[in-house]
Enzyme design. Sequence first.
Site, PDB file in Angstrom:
ATOM      1  N   HIS A   1       0.838  -1.198   0.000  1.00  0.00           N
ATOM      2  CA  HIS A   1       0.000   0.000   0.000  1.00  0.00           C
ATOM      3  C   HIS A   1       0.874   1.249   0.000  1.00  0.00           C
ATOM      4  O   HIS A   1       0.492   2.285   0.532  1.00  0.00           O
ATOM      5  CB  HIS A   1      -0.909   0.046   1.233  1.00  0.00           C
ATOM      6  CG  HIS A   1      -1.760  -1.170   1.395  1.00  0.00           C
ATOM      7  ND1 HIS A   1      -1.544  -2.102   2.381  1.00  0.00           N
ATOM      8  CD2 HIS A   1      -2.820  -1.608   0.674  1.00  0.00           C
ATOM      9  CE1 HIS A   1      -2.442  -3.064   2.273  1.00  0.00           C
ATOM     10  NE2 HIS A   1      -3.225  -2.790   1.247  1.00  0.00           N
TER      11      HIS A   1
ATOM     12  N   GLY B   1      -4.387   8.971   3.871  1.00  0.00           N
ATOM     13  CA  GLY B   1      -5.217  10.074   3.412  1.00  0.00           C
ATOM     14  C   GLY B   1      -6.699   9.827   3.333  1.00  0.00           C
ATOM     15  O   GLY B   1      -7.434  10.688   2.847  1.00  0.00           O
TER      16      GLY B   1
ATOM     17  N   SER C   1     -11.317   2.468  10.481  1.00  0.00           N
ATOM     18  CA  SER C   1     -12.188   3.279  11.327  1.00  0.00           C
ATOM     19  C   SER C   1     -13.632   2.792  11.260  1.00  0.00           C
ATOM     20  O   SER C   1     -14.334   2.763  12.275  1.00  0.00           O
ATOM     21  CB  SER C   1     -12.106   4.757  10.926  1.00  0.00           C
ATOM     22  OG  SER C   1     -12.507   4.938   9.581  1.00  0.00           O
TER      23      SER C   1
ATOM     24  N   GLY D   1      -7.590  10.114  13.400  1.00  0.00           N
ATOM     25  CA  GLY D   1      -8.795   9.477  13.920  1.00  0.00           C
ATOM     26  C   GLY D   1      -9.232  10.068  15.238  1.00  0.00           C
ATOM     27  O   GLY D   1     -10.429  10.285  15.488  1.00  0.00           O
TER      28      GLY D   1
END
Length: 592
Positions: A227, A415, A460, A568
Amino acid sequence: MSTKHFINDPTLLVNSALESITYTNPKVALDAQNKIIYRRPQDGVPSQVSIISGGGSGHEPSFSALVGPGLLSAAVAGTIFASPSAEQVRRAILSRVDTDKGVLVTVMNYTGDVLNFGMAVEKAKAAGINAEMVVVGDDVGVGREKGGKVGRRGIAGTVLVQKIAGALAAQGASLEHVHKVAKLTADNLVSVGASLEHVHVPGRAPPDPNSKDNLGFKEVELGMGIHNEPGSGRAEVELPELVSKMLTQLLDQNDKDRAFLKINSNEVVLLVNNLGGISVLEMGGITAEVVKQLEKWGIRPVRILSGTYMTSLNGPGFSISLLNVVNTDIGGPSMLQLLDAPAEANGWAAPIAKETWEAKNTATREGTAASGQGVKASDLKYDAAKANAAFTAGLEAVVAAEPEVTKYDTVVGDGDCGIGLKRGAEGILKLLSSSPLEGDAVLDLAKIVSVVETEMDGTSGALYAIFLNSLVHSLRSQIPGQASPQVWAAALKQSCDALSRYTPARPGDRTVIDALYPFVDTLEQTGDVKKAAEAAKAAAEGTKGMKASLGRTVYIGGSGYEEVPDPGAWGLTCFFLGLAGLKSADDGWEAI
């Protein structure tokens, strides 16, 4: 890397790529709404343990093109580099595969995948399905010290786990045996990758050409994640020296930070994987170099697989995986026999059989997964009008904070945190506009949970869904009457405890937990929402300079964590401040 793409809309790209798989393999079908590729039902085929995998898109042919006889039963896709939601996975388990003999879920060790797939497994168990999960972490690019609580990332070696488990399931083995062999395979895997550059994700802004993150023309990054996560370092090296460094990280038992596996078997499987942007010609040269250098370590692989199995979009790199072949102790086929067993999937070496084309099977699985019994009303009441106003203010604060949260997450993450929170907040606002809160704490929260599970993905989304599902249960266990701040605090406390069973995150790890716990503790002590929100704000600000122990920030490194708070934690704080009737002002936060 070039930012030019033929398809620049990431949603269209993922959806059309999934659709294409049904054109090239007549044995699979697509649940487009939930991004699930699954095997078409077929008469006369005996039931077997179903194997489900998946993850963020961008790693093709993993996982959707690995669906087929002898391999996966279904694969669930998220958006590019983001985990699918738990609801997507739940629907795959309950409505797109056979469950008679049980279900094995295999995922790579990324927080969002583990949480979302894990929550779906728990929901399946609650529905009476025999289900197990295996988490694969084969990457040695990040050692024990830097990996910390996160552990090793999952990369290309994962496909060997899926192939071996899929072959065993196809032979009619029990879930107990399939689970055991899959875990045994995962425990005997090591992998490491290298890349010449980061990749550009379609739909995102072009990278800054002057960024210090860009690799030099002659540089290669050793251990880069799939990633774009950094690895163990950069160097200007030719292929022989690069391969030497990679094999050393895989095999050197003196490197205690990376000596995850001792190759002590006479049988070793080698997988050389193309990350998407290496030509077939160059892959041949890379594979030859790896095989020759393995001989210097006294290793002559009994099987050598070279090709494109798990990509990072069009990443100009490759990875090396080694599987220590060990005795399965199940009285059945060996790991090698399972690896050699036939499989009919586009992403594996075996071609689609002639009989499959001629059968012209058009069967699909209809219907959707049952959503479960409806949530019953409770005797826990509150002022719905005031709650609507406060809750709306909190959600609008999250939407307004999206650019700020995205900015922070661009520095220390990938992001997408701000966009995910905004998507969830807007979904709930839309719900409230058509169906306002009614004053029953349990019923109202249950409605909101369904929106969170549908609209939010990634890490999240899973954390919020697990927490809120637990909060529904916790509220129902409270004494009937008025839902005072103390009642909410008690229920929130129970939900924090429930969440702790699914994530090792605690205050001080630089996560959303750093804002959540102070809010709950202060609310419990004072019964004052404003004081609780201020405590969350102070704690979120305190994450600036706090080194991360969990999440993708662990892999990114650099000094970004010293410059911004945890995205977060800050996003949740904005909700708490709005909920408490506070707003942003030039001189700080003040009452509305």
